[in-house]
Structure formats: C-alpha cells, structure tokens
Design a protein around this motif. Structure first.
Motif, mmCIF file in Angstrom:
data_model
loop_
_atom_site.group_PDB
_atom_site.id
_atom_site.type_symbol
_atom_site.label_atom_id
_atom_site.label_comp_id
_atom_site.label_asym_id
_atom_site.label_seq_id
_atom_site.Cartn_x
_atom_site.Cartn_y
_atom_site.Cartn_z
ATOM 1 N N ASP A 106 0.872 -1.170 0.000
ATOM 2 C CA ASP A 106 0.000 0.000 0.000
ATOM 3 C C ASP A 106 0.911 1.221 0.000
ATOM 4 O O ASP A 106 2.126 1.114 0.200
ATOM 5 N N LYS A 107 0.343 2.406 -0.199
ATOM 6 C CA LYS A 107 1.131 3.624 -0.150
ATOM 7 C C LYS A 107 1.459 3.993 1.293
ATOM 8 O O LYS A 107 0.637 3.821 2.190
ATOM 9 N N GLN A 108 2.662 4.494 1.492
ATOM 10 C CA GLN A 108 3.058 4.975 2.808
ATOM 11 C C GLN A 108 2.265 6.231 3.146
ATOM 12 O O GLN A 108 2.067 7.097 2.306
ATOM 13 N N ARG A 109 1.797 6.330 4.368
ATOM 14 C CA ARG A 109 0.922 7.442 4.748
ATOM 15 C C ARG A 109 1.721 8.651 5.206
ATOM 16 O O ARG A 109 2.622 8.552 6.020
ATOM 17 N N ARG A 110 1.340 9.796 4.677
ATOM 18 C CA ARG A 110 2.048 11.044 4.940
ATOM 19 C C ARG A 110 1.460 11.759 6.147
ATOM 20 O O ARG A 110 0.254 11.718 6.393
ATOM 21 N N CYS A 111 2.309 12.422 6.903
ATOM 22 C CA CYS A 111 1.882 13.189 8.061
ATOM 23 C C CYS A 111 0.978 14.337 7.634
ATOM 24 O O CYS A 111 1.267 15.050 6.670
ATOM 25 N N ALA A 112 -0.119 14.521 8.361
ATOM 26 C CA ALA A 112 -1.080 15.580 8.055
ATOM 27 C C ALA A 112 -0.953 16.763 9.000
ATOM 28 O O ALA A 112 -1.804 17.650 9.015
ATOM 29 N N ASN A 113 0.121 16.772 9.805
ATOM 30 C CA ASN A 113 0.306 17.840 10.779
ATOM 31 C C ASN A 113 1.295 18.888 10.275
ATOM 32 O O ASN A 113 1.964 18.696 9.260
ATOM 33 N N CYS A 117 3.598 20.549 12.740
ATOM 34 C CA CYS A 117 4.070 20.795 14.105
ATOM 35 C C CYS A 117 5.059 21.963 14.160
ATOM 36 O O CYS A 117 5.880 22.142 13.262
ATOM 37 N N ILE A 118 4.983 22.717 15.239
ATOM 38 C CA ILE A 118 5.821 23.906 15.372
ATOM 39 C C ILE A 118 7.290 23.559 15.526
ATOM 40 O O ILE A 118 8.152 24.418 15.334
ATOM 41 N N PHE A 119 7.605 22.295 15.846
ATOM 42 C CA PHE A 119 8.980 21.885 16.079
ATOM 43 C C PHE A 119 9.496 20.921 15.023
ATOM 44 O O PHE A 119 10.573 20.339 15.179
ATOM 45 N N CYS A 120 8.765 20.709 13.951
ATOM 46 C CA CYS A 120 9.068 19.651 12.977
ATOM 47 C C CYS A 120 10.509 19.761 12.453
ATOM 48 O O CYS A 120 10.894 20.766 11.868
ATOM 49 N N PHE A 121 11.282 18.699 12.653
ATOM 50 C CA PHE A 121 12.683 18.736 12.230
ATOM 51 C C PHE A 121 12.816 18.637 10.711
ATOM 52 O O PHE A 121 13.784 19.140 10.132
ATOM 53 N N ILE A 122 11.834 18.021 10.051
ATOM 54 C CA ILE A 122 11.907 17.922 8.596
ATOM 55 C C ILE A 122 11.729 19.300 7.959
ATOM 56 O O ILE A 122 12.377 19.623 6.957
ATOM 57 N N ASP A 123 10.874 20.137 8.548
ATOM 58 C CA ASP A 123 10.701 21.497 8.036
ATOM 59 C C ASP A 123 11.966 22.326 8.200
ATOM 60 O O ASP A 123 12.107 23.377 7.567
ATOM 61 N N GLN A 124 12.873 21.887 9.052
ATOM 62 C CA GLN A 124 14.100 22.634 9.310
ATOM 63 C C GLN A 124 15.269 22.174 8.439
ATOM 64 O O GLN A 124 16.363 22.725 8.527
ATOM 65 N N MET A 125 15.049 21.178 7.608
ATOM 66 C CA MET A 125 16.156 20.639 6.820
ATOM 67 C C MET A 125 16.504 21.571 5.659
ATOM 68 O O MET A 125 15.625 22.233 5.098
ATOM 69 N N GLU A 172 15.304 13.406 -1.953
ATOM 70 C CA GLU A 172 13.881 13.667 -1.753
ATOM 71 C C GLU A 172 13.267 12.859 -0.621
ATOM 72 O O GLU A 172 12.379 13.343 0.089
ATOM 73 N N SER A 173 13.750 11.641 -0.411
ATOM 74 C CA SER A 173 13.167 10.784 0.623
ATOM 75 C C SER A 173 13.320 11.377 2.017
ATOM 76 O O SER A 173 12.544 11.066 2.922
ATOM 77 N N LEU A 174 14.310 12.247 2.224
ATOM 78 C CA LEU A 174 14.523 12.846 3.531
ATOM 79 C C LEU A 174 13.435 13.851 3.894
ATOM 80 O O LEU A 174 13.272 14.197 5.058
ATOM 81 N N TYR A 175 12.699 14.326 2.896
ATOM 82 C CA TYR A 175 11.672 15.335 3.144
ATOM 83 C C TYR A 175 10.289 14.718 3.343
ATOM 84 O O TYR A 175 9.319 15.433 3.565
ATOM 85 N N PHE A 176 10.208 13.388 3.246
ATOM 86 C CA PHE A 176 8.909 12.724 3.406
ATOM 87 C C PHE A 176 8.577 12.584 4.882
ATOM 88 O O PHE A 176 9.346 12.007 5.647
ATOM 89 N N LYS A 177 7.418 13.101 5.285
ATOM 90 C CA LYS A 177 6.955 12.989 6.671
ATOM 91 C C LYS A 177 5.999 11.799 6.771
ATOM 92 O O LYS A 177 4.869 11.878 6.308
#
Length: 256
Positions: A81-88, A90-98, A104-109
């Motif tokens: 099945d498809k991997q499920r993506r985060c729908a949040n 978050c104010i502290f999300c480390f991926i948003d700080q990259m 590209e795989s590093l940006y998948f939440k």
C-alpha cells in the motif's frame, strides 16, 4: 479492496496453482486483504482459501495447502500500500528545518501506524481511522509508539496545527484497554508544553497500565539568529523555542 501481486516465487504453492503476476489478492480465509498487516496476520495457516482476481478481471477461488505462512506471493512494495504522509504542521518539525538540495526521501513525513509496529516509528494518531484503531486492538499489534507531546487537547491542536489532534487523544485509552503496549514521546518546547503542562501530561500517561515508556525530547528548534547569520540559517522561519543564550554557545562551537 485488493493488493496487486507483482511476481510469484518459483516452486511455491502459488506457482503450483498457476497464479500469475498481475493478479490481485482479494481475501484470505474470508478476510479482506488491504496491506501487509492483514496479509501477514491471515496467511499464518497451513491451509489458505484464497480469492484471486486474474489479470483478465475474472475471479478465481483456490485452496493452498502446506503453506507454512508462505504462499509465494511478492508485491510491489513492502507495505502493499502507499506509505501514509503526516497531516500535521508541528511547530517543532525537524523535517521542516532541513536544508534544500538533499535527497527527496529525507523530506517525506511519514505518520503510519504500520511502520510504528514494524519499524518502531512514532505516530501522532491524526490520520488513524476508527477502523484501523480497532484492527490494531483485534490483531494485538503491539507495541505502538505515539508522539503525544501533550495530553491537553487544545494545546495539542495548537502545537500540531491540526484540528483533529485533540480528538484523537481518545485513541490512547482505547489502545490501553485493548492491551496494546504504548511507548509515548513528548517533544518539549520551552514555555509551551513544559512546566505545569508537562506535569499534567506525565500524570495522565502514567495512569495507563500498558504504558511501557515515556520519552521527553527537548525541541531542536532554535530562535531567529542575529542578522549577520540569517542568510545561512535554515531554521529562521521556525518559532523561537530556545534561550537567546543558545546563539553564544552556537557561535563558540562554530568557531572551534
């Protein structure tokens, strides 16, 4: 629902019954198959009654014997099945700080309960349906790792920027009642979910008899830097969650 069979292992029970790649597996012993959890749970029998949709669209029923949990099917992806993506958000999300420019795989939440059980990933419960929750309890899929952050529903909505973040806290008591072991995680943001809020969260979580652990993780987000460094800072858009003294320490460590 069905899952696509990408190939058949040679000399397997499925190959001996001439199941072809491109067929779809619909059910096993009367149970609908949607993903890897359904599949692994229901194939653990010596005799499997299968419903298969052939590549031409026609349905076929067959019985496989002496499978020992391995009928011989292979699928396009591990989850089936498809991997499920985060729908949040978050104010502290480390991926948003990259920084930009990485693979590209590093940006998948991801926020997938199946990965929580299979690989130990933490989930927030915000994209878990009631049906999936009951499946976890029914199949005894344990442990489940939950990014709780706070047990205050209103605060959780604000921290995760998801209007359902508070509602799904009710899933935790259901998991506990169902005998599912829970590993909780709290990402602590200074002045937001620490202090009295942290005490409340810990008291609420400790009350669950199936709580196995609770990790408190200090947020990695940092405040806007001095102007001279702003052009090279990848976290400038993040909320200020740390002490201004951070920058003195950061500068000293950078120089060394």
């Amino acid at each position: 629902m069905s899952v696509l069979i990408s190939s058949i292992k040679p000399h397997s029970p499925a190959s001996r019954h001439f199941v072809r790649a491109g067929s779809k597996l619909i059910s096993v012993n009367g149970h609908e198959i949607r993903d890897v959890l359904d599949y692994q749970f229901y194939i653990d029998e010596d005799i499997l009654d299968l419903v298969i949709e052939k590549p031409n669209g026609k349905t076929r029923k067959l019985r496989l014997k002496n499978c020992n949990g391995e009928p011989g099917f292979e699928f396009e992806t591990y989850l089936m099945d498809k991997q499920r993506r985060c729908a949040n958000n978050c104010i502290f999300c480390f991926i948003d700080q990259m920084p930009e420019g990485m693979r590209e795989s590093l940006y998948f939440k991801d926020d997938d309960s199946r990965l929580s059980f299979l690989f130990g990933n933490y989930i927030t419960l915000t994209n878990l349906s009631q049906r999936e929750l009951e499946r976890i309890v029914q199949m005894k899929i344990t442990p489940i790792n939950v990014s709780v952050h706070t047990t205050n529903p209103e605060l959780r909505v604000k921290m995760m920027k998801n209007r359902f973040a508070g509602e799904v806290l009710s899933f935790i008591p259901r998991l506990n009642e169902g005998g599912i072991q829970i590993n909780a995680q709290l990402v602590l943001c200074r002045g937001i979910n620490d202090g009295k809020e942290l005490e409340r969260s810990l008291e609420d979580l400790i009350a669950f008899e199936n709580l196995e652990s609770c990790a408190c993780v200090p947020a990695a987000s940092i405040p806007r830097p001095p102007t001279a460094w702003a052009s090279t800072c990848i976290r400038c858009a993040m909320p200020a969650l740390s002490s201004p003294a951070f920058w003195a320490v950061w500068a000293a460590s950078s120089i060394s």
